[in-house]
Design a protein around this motif. Structure first.
Motif, PDB file in Angstrom:
ATOM      1  N   ALA A 158      36.597  -3.493   8.851  1.00  0.00           N
ATOM      2  CA  ALA A 158      35.390  -2.789   9.306  1.00  0.00           C
ATOM      3  C   ALA A 158      34.615  -2.227   8.111  1.00  0.00           C
ATOM      4  CB  ALA A 158      35.755  -1.681  10.289  1.00  0.00           C
ATOM      5  N   ILE A 163      30.737  -2.143   9.527  1.00  0.00           N
ATOM      6  CA  ILE A 163      30.520  -1.854  10.945  1.00  0.00           C
ATOM      7  C   ILE A 163      31.590  -0.881  11.427  1.00  0.00           C
ATOM      8  CG2 ILE A 163      29.375  -4.039  11.495  1.00  0.00           C
ATOM      9  CD1 ILE A 163      31.965  -5.043  12.718  1.00  0.00           C
ATOM     10  N   ASN A 164      31.346  -0.243  12.541  1.00  0.00           N
ATOM     11  CA  ASN A 164      32.275   0.699  13.127  1.00  0.00           C
ATOM     12  C   ASN A 164      33.544  -0.045  13.545  1.00  0.00           C
ATOM     13  OD1 ASN A 164      33.558   2.302  15.273  1.00  0.00           O
ATOM     14  ND2 ASN A 164      31.779   3.641  14.990  1.00  0.00           N
ATOM     15  N   SER A 166      35.516   0.390  16.048  1.00  0.00           N
ATOM     16  CA  SER A 166      35.547   0.085  17.490  1.00  0.00           C
ATOM     17  C   SER A 166      34.625  -1.098  17.808  1.00  0.00           C
ATOM     18  CB  SER A 166      35.175   1.307  18.327  1.00  0.00           C
ATOM     19  OG  SER A 166      33.853   1.729  18.028  1.00  0.00           O
ATOM     20  N   THR A 167      33.519  -1.216  17.093  1.00  0.00           N
ATOM     21  CA  THR A 167      32.629  -2.368  17.272  1.00  0.00           C
ATOM     22  C   THR A 167      33.329  -3.642  16.822  1.00  0.00           C
ATOM     23  OG1 THR A 167      30.697  -0.959  16.855  1.00  0.00           O
ATOM     24  CG2 THR A 167      30.363  -3.340  16.655  1.00  0.00           C
ATOM     25  N   LEU A 168      34.040  -3.557  15.699  1.00  0.00           N
ATOM     26  CA  LEU A 168      34.775  -4.728  15.208  1.00  0.00           C
ATOM     27  C   LEU A 168      35.867  -5.127  16.202  1.00  0.00           C
ATOM     28  CD1 LEU A 168      35.361  -6.900  13.144  1.00  0.00           C
ATOM     29  CD2 LEU A 168      36.706  -5.227  11.847  1.00  0.00           C
ATOM     30  N   SER A 170      35.881  -4.662  19.353  1.00  0.00           N
ATOM     31  CA  SER A 170      35.183  -5.260  20.492  1.00  0.00           C
ATOM     32  C   SER A 170      34.805  -6.717  20.191  1.00  0.00           C
ATOM     33  CB  SER A 170      33.936  -4.433  20.814  1.00  0.00           C
ATOM     34  OG  SER A 170      33.147  -5.081  21.781  1.00  0.00           O
ATOM     35  N   ARG A 171      34.298  -6.981  18.992  1.00  0.00           N
ATOM     36  CA  ARG A 171      33.916  -8.349  18.586  1.00  0.00           C
ATOM     37  C   ARG A 171      35.158  -9.244  18.520  1.00  0.00           C
ATOM     38  NH1 ARG A 171      29.671  -9.804  20.007  1.00  0.00           N
ATOM     39  NH2 ARG A 171      29.727 -11.543  18.583  1.00  0.00           N
ATOM     40  N   LYS A 174      35.979 -10.087  22.110  1.00  0.00           N
ATOM     41  CA  LYS A 174      34.963 -10.946  22.697  1.00  0.00           C
ATOM     42  C   LYS A 174      35.059 -12.375  22.125  1.00  0.00           C
ATOM     43  CE  LYS A 174      30.048 -11.527  23.483  1.00  0.00           C
ATOM     44  NZ  LYS A 174      28.705 -11.062  23.226  1.00  0.00           N
TER      45      LYS A 174
END
Length: 180
Positions: A158, A163-164, A166-168, A170-171, A174
């Protein structure tokens, strides 16, 4: 008049695949498939490179009326480390060019520039065909490997990707990225 004939055929195609795709006649395939000889690519036979190189050096030196030069350890290592997409024919041409351009009794370095550039362009073209999602998945996977799977904290993926965490995460979910 009776004659005894042996036919030897070679191809760079997988004939089984060609028959399955309808691009090669099945009856001809079975006529040719009496005694198949499968020769692995030069990339899979690195131990043959020194002997082949020496053979070509001697052959082209004799044709040029010159004394055969000796390959330095560096030049030999270059030959062994190269992947030879053009197989033995490419090796032969590289050695022929080297013998013709060499003016000493030792080959210190091998110039692989022409074929290396051509194959680099092919690799670049195949990379551009990927979708944005495939590129993102590959890039995140690459960064995760470099970070030994670490997502957050100092030196984590991250941080590198800016990037955050938690965003990483999530990616990663996904894109269905598997972490080792």
């Amino acid at each position: 008049m009776k004659i005894d004939v042996r036919l030897i055929a070679a191809t760079n195609k997988n004939l089984e695949d060609e028959v399955a795709a309808g691009r090669f006649r099945m009856d001809l395939y079975y006529r040719l498939l009496v005694f198949p000889i499968l020769v692995p690519s030069l990339e899979k036979r690195k131990e043959d490179i020194p002997k082949l190189a020496q053979h070509f050096i001697e052959m082209y030196s004799q044709k040029a009326g010159r004394k055969a030069p000796v390959l330095s350890a560096t030049a030999l290592q270059q030959l062994i480390e190269y992947n030879w997409p053009g197989n033995i024919r490419e090796l032969e041409h590289v050695i022929q060019r080297t013998v013709l351009l060499n003016d000493s009794d030792m080959v210190k370095e091998i110039e692989l520039f022409s074929s290396s550039k051509m194959h680099a362009e092919v690799a670049a073209e195949s990379f551009s065909i990927k979708t944005i999602i495939e590129n993102e998945r590959d890039y995140i996977s690459y960064i995760l490997k470099k970070c030994n799977g670490k997502v957050s904290g100092a030196g984590g993926a991250a941080e590198i990707l800016d990037i955050n965490p938690s965003t990483l995460n999530s990616r990663i979910r996904k894109l269905d990225i598997k972490r080792d």
